[in-house]
Design an enzyme around this catalytic site. Structure first.
Site, PDB file in Angstrom:
ATOM      1  N   ASP A  36      -4.573 -21.817  14.380  1.00  0.00           N
ATOM      2  CA  ASP A  36      -3.272 -21.247  13.980  1.00  0.00           C
ATOM      3  C   ASP A  36      -2.204 -22.327  13.791  1.00  0.00           C
ATOM      4  OD1 ASP A  36      -1.346 -19.116  13.568  1.00  0.00           O
ATOM      5  OD2 ASP A  36      -0.581 -19.579  15.574  1.00  0.00           O
ATOM      6  N   HIS A  40       4.752 -23.298   5.959  1.00  0.00           N
ATOM      7  CA  HIS A  40       6.210 -23.114   5.956  1.00  0.00           C
ATOM      8  C   HIS A  40       6.939 -24.261   6.659  1.00  0.00           C
ATOM      9  CE1 HIS A  40       5.715 -21.314   9.979  1.00  0.00           C
ATOM     10  NE2 HIS A  40       7.003 -21.511  10.157  1.00  0.00           N
ATOM     11  N   LYS A  81      -0.808 -19.335   4.602  1.00  0.00           N
ATOM     12  CA  LYS A  81      -1.886 -19.721   5.484  1.00  0.00           C
ATOM     13  C   LYS A  81      -2.331 -18.499   6.289  1.00  0.00           C
ATOM     14  CE  LYS A  81      -1.053 -20.941   9.898  1.00  0.00           C
ATOM     15  NZ  LYS A  81      -0.267 -20.145  10.830  1.00  0.00           N
ATOM     16  N   GLU A  96       6.398 -23.329  21.836  1.00  0.00           N
ATOM     17  CA  GLU A  96       7.021 -22.017  21.600  1.00  0.00           C
ATOM     18  C   GLU A  96       7.137 -21.283  22.928  1.00  0.00           C
ATOM     19  OE1 GLU A  96       5.784 -20.009  17.738  1.00  0.00           O
ATOM     20  OE2 GLU A  96       3.927 -20.878  18.467  1.00  0.00           O
ATOM     21  N   HIS A 147       0.314 -26.855  10.696  1.00  0.00           N
ATOM     22  CA  HIS A 147       1.640 -27.424  10.971  1.00  0.00           C
ATOM     23  C   HIS A 147       1.557 -28.790  11.660  1.00  0.00           C
ATOM     24  CE1 HIS A 147       2.669 -23.478   9.799  1.00  0.00           C
ATOM     25  NE2 HIS A 147       2.628 -22.895  10.978  1.00  0.00           N
ATOM     26  N   LYS A 203       1.865 -21.641  23.258  1.00  0.00           N
ATOM     27  CA  LYS A 203       2.729 -20.470  23.388  1.00  0.00           C
ATOM     28  C   LYS A 203       3.101 -20.343  24.861  1.00  0.00           C
ATOM     29  CE  LYS A 203       1.511 -18.144  19.262  1.00  0.00           C
ATOM     30  NZ  LYS A 203       2.575 -18.384  18.298  1.00  0.00           N
ATOM     31  N   LYS A 234      10.967 -26.662   5.996  1.00  0.00           N
ATOM     32  CA  LYS A 234      12.050 -26.840   6.963  1.00  0.00           C
ATOM     33  C   LYS A 234      12.838 -28.099   6.621  1.00  0.00           C
ATOM     34  CE  LYS A 234       9.579 -24.561  10.749  1.00  0.00           C
ATOM     35  NZ  LYS A 234      10.350 -23.492  11.360  1.00  0.00           N
ATOM     36  N   ARG A 278       0.804  -1.219   0.000  1.00  0.00           N
ATOM     37  CA  ARG A 278       0.000   0.000   0.000  1.00  0.00           C
ATOM     38  C   ARG A 278       0.849   1.286   0.000  1.00  0.00           C
ATOM     39  NH1 ARG A 278      -5.568   0.652   2.570  1.00  0.00           N
ATOM     40  NH2 ARG A 278      -5.450  -1.583   2.853  1.00  0.00           N
TER      41      ARG A 278
HETATM   42  C1  BG6 Z   1       2.997 -19.630  12.308  1.00  0.00           C
HETATM   43  C2  BG6 Z   1       2.005 -19.298  13.387  1.00  0.00           C
HETATM   44  O1  BG6 Z   1       2.362 -20.270  11.243  1.00  0.00           O
HETATM   45  O2  BG6 Z   1       4.008 -20.474  12.842  1.00  0.00           O
HETATM   46  C3  BG6 Z   1       2.687 -18.653  14.566  1.00  0.00           C
HETATM   47  O3  BG6 Z   1       1.019 -18.414  12.862  1.00  0.00           O
HETATM   48  C4  BG6 Z   1       3.837 -19.503  15.059  1.00  0.00           C
HETATM   49  O4  BG6 Z   1       1.763 -18.418  15.625  1.00  0.00           O
HETATM   50  C5  BG6 Z   1       4.757 -19.881  13.892  1.00  0.00           C
HETATM   51  O5  BG6 Z   1       4.566 -18.758  16.009  1.00  0.00           O
HETATM   52  C6  BG6 Z   1       5.793 -20.905  14.332  1.00  0.00           C
HETATM   53  O6  BG6 Z   1       6.722 -21.082  13.301  1.00  0.00           O
HETATM   54  P1  BG6 Z   1       8.218 -21.531  13.599  1.00  0.00           P
HETATM   55  O7  BG6 Z   1       8.834 -21.662  12.256  1.00  0.00           O
HETATM   56  O8  BG6 Z   1       8.826 -20.431  14.426  1.00  0.00           O
HETATM   57  O9  BG6 Z   1       8.143 -22.814  14.355  1.00  0.00           O
END
Ligand code: BG6
Length: 489
Positions: A237, A180, A150, A218, A242, A340, A184, A47
């Site tokens: 999330d 993602h 996502k 995390e 994942h 988290k 990895k 933007r």
């Molecule tokens: C993201 C989530 O997809 O993955 C986040 O939205 C999360 O909440 C993150 O922290 C974790 O990714 P990684 O690569 O740090 O394990």
């Protein structure tokens, strides 16, 4: 389908956080290793009104900050400098038809006769608008493909709607849905471990495996994403994508080959075999939690609602007992856990084998074997085996577990750690969709997760609290202990 590499990469949301922290540093990494097509140009859109030059300046500063401290700084600066030469910027406001038209006209002008990769790194609400604008401008022909971050929706219904509208603009083989985690190294190595070694496959089933645990822990909290996170919570999330992708790679049948259709089909079969956690199982198979204040690594951290600044019932922790109802996994619990503000960052798959059928060692305990595949923070594989303790004893041999350890960084010392997006961009630029998620997978995962979310709402099951820096609410411990198991902490 094999395609020529893209000669134009268009990043929507190019000034955003993901772009600065991951996408552009990943492209610098590919540049450094000579892995970008020679003629690739990159067009950033967002933007903010600014020139290409100011965009390059601001990117250069933030990417330099991300790359700070890496060895071979000279090489990195050179790569950054080369990448900046490929980079242009054009402002685009996705809420304005005129602005979108101008942007697509710029893309059409620049694409030449090469292939184009679009990457939507914007808020998901804009995906359909962007796809439809690209299609209206004819930028959806067989030389175009599109990468989407996502989340694709926040429920089965919304993901179907988004997929349907995107599907009217692009065909499925052109769509690269990002998880993602699939980029990895450690996650890809899981496939190498399972399908590149003959010794695991005969044991990889319910006759020999007693339980599987998958943990994605995390230490971070809300991280400036309050609006998004509170609306989603950990089930949407992390579990829907994942965690379930890790379940798929751990549990799937060997695909006939490593191509998108073969791999996605096998993953989909796993998702479709997940036993629904509906009313009957909800209380015994699912626990959610929300962190209160506590301490992590010696530092005091606030509770979730304090961070958020208001009351909330969103979950920051989930533990599940899942079952895959097929021949291979019948009766094997898959314990899944993510949260988290847990005590440490850890992504790990823990496979506990069954005990030996008969022990010849009398009263000496013989512990079942375990395979631990740690994906983060370090990539590490260890296999715990029973060994005889050296020495003599009237009671006979004493046994104790000893681990065979494979530290992937010592084994492959010369290779640097890559950002997951390096692999994802490399594949998407070259038209390889194997490590991307198919439409059916996204929807099957939502269907399973929706049943848990809806069921918990119907029964008014609220998240339990846990102090930051602990492994979730006590009920998560009971989830495994009820079945004679315990989490590997
Ligand atoms: C993201 C989530 O997809 O993955 C986040 O939205 C999360 O909440 C993150 O922290 C974790 O990714 P990684 O690569 O740090 O394990």
């Amino acid at each position: 389908m094999t395609m020529q590499p893209a000669s134009l990469l268009v990043i929507f949301g190019a000034t955003g956080d993901l772009s600065r922290r991951m996408l552009l540093p990943a492209l610098v990494g590919l540049e450094r290793d000579g892995l970008l097509p020679e003629r690739l140009r990159i067009l950033g859109g967002a933007r903010s009104e600014m020139s290409s030059e100011s965009f390059r300046d601001s990117i250069s500063q933030s990417v330099e900050a991300e790359l700070e401290g890496l060895p071979d700084s000279g090489q990195w600066s050179k790569a950054l400098h080369s990448l900046l030469q490929r980079l242009d910027y054009h402002p685009v406001d996705l809420s304005s038809e005129q602005s979108l038209n101008e942007f697509t006209a710029t893309i059409a002008e620049r694409r030449g006769d090469g292939n184009v990769l679009f990457h939507l790194s914007t808020a998901p609400d804009w995906y359909t608008t962007a796809c439809e604008a690209l299609a209206d401008a004819g930028l959806n022909d067989s030389r175009c493909r599109i990468m989407l971050e996502k989340p694709i929706g926040d429920s089965l219904d919304s993901s179907r709607q988004i997929n349907r509208r995107i599907g009217q603009a692009f065909r499925e083989w052109q769509i690269f849905r990002v998880d993602h985690y699939l980029g990895k190294e450690g996650v890809q190595n899981l496939l190498a471990l399972r399908f590149g070694n003959a010794m695991f496959e005969p044991l990889w089933n319910s006759r020999h495996i007693e339980q599987v645990q998958i943990t994605v822990a995390e230490t971070v909290g809300l991280e400036d994403r309050a609006g998004y996170y509170d609306q989603y919570g950990a089930l949407r999330d992390m579990v829907q994508n994942h965690l379930l992708q890790l379940v798929c790679l751990t549990a799937m049948e060997p695909p006939a080959c490593f191509d998108p259709t073969a791999v996605r089909n096998e993953k989909l079969k796993v998702l479709n075999s997940l036993r629904p956690i509906d009313s009957e199982y909800l209380e015994s198979c699912s626990v959610t939690g929300q962190y209160t204040s506590g301490a992590i690594n010696g530092s005091v951290v606030p509770g979730y609602q304090d961070e958020l600044g208001r009351e909330s019932h969103s979950e920051t922790f989930v533990a599940l007992r899942a079952h895959i109802d097929n021949w291979r996994w019948s009766g094997v619990p898959f314990y899944l856990r993510t949260g988290k503000r847990l005590p440490r960052r850890l992504t790990e798959i823990f496979i506990r084998f069954r005990p030996v059928p008969h022990s010849i060692f009398g009263a000496t305990p013989v512990r079942p074997n375990a395979l631990i595949i740690q994906l983060q923070p370090e990539e590490h594989i260890s296999l715990s085996l029973m060994n005889k303790e050296p020495g003599l004893d009237h009671q006979g041999a004493r046994l104790s577990p000893v681990t065979l350890d494979l530290d992937r960084h010592s084994a492959f010392e010369q290779t640097r750690r890559r950002i997951a997006y390096e692999r994802l961009y490399f594949d998407a630029i070259n038209g390889n969709g194997t490590l991307f998620v198919g439409r059916d997978e996204v929807e099957a995962a939502w269907q399973w997760v929706d049943a848990i979310i809806d069921g918990r709402q119907r029964l008014a099951l609220r998240p339990r609290t846990y102090p930051a820096g602990t492994w979730g609410p006590a009920a998560a411990i009971a989830l495994t202990e009820r079945h004679g198991h315990s989490w590997r902490d």
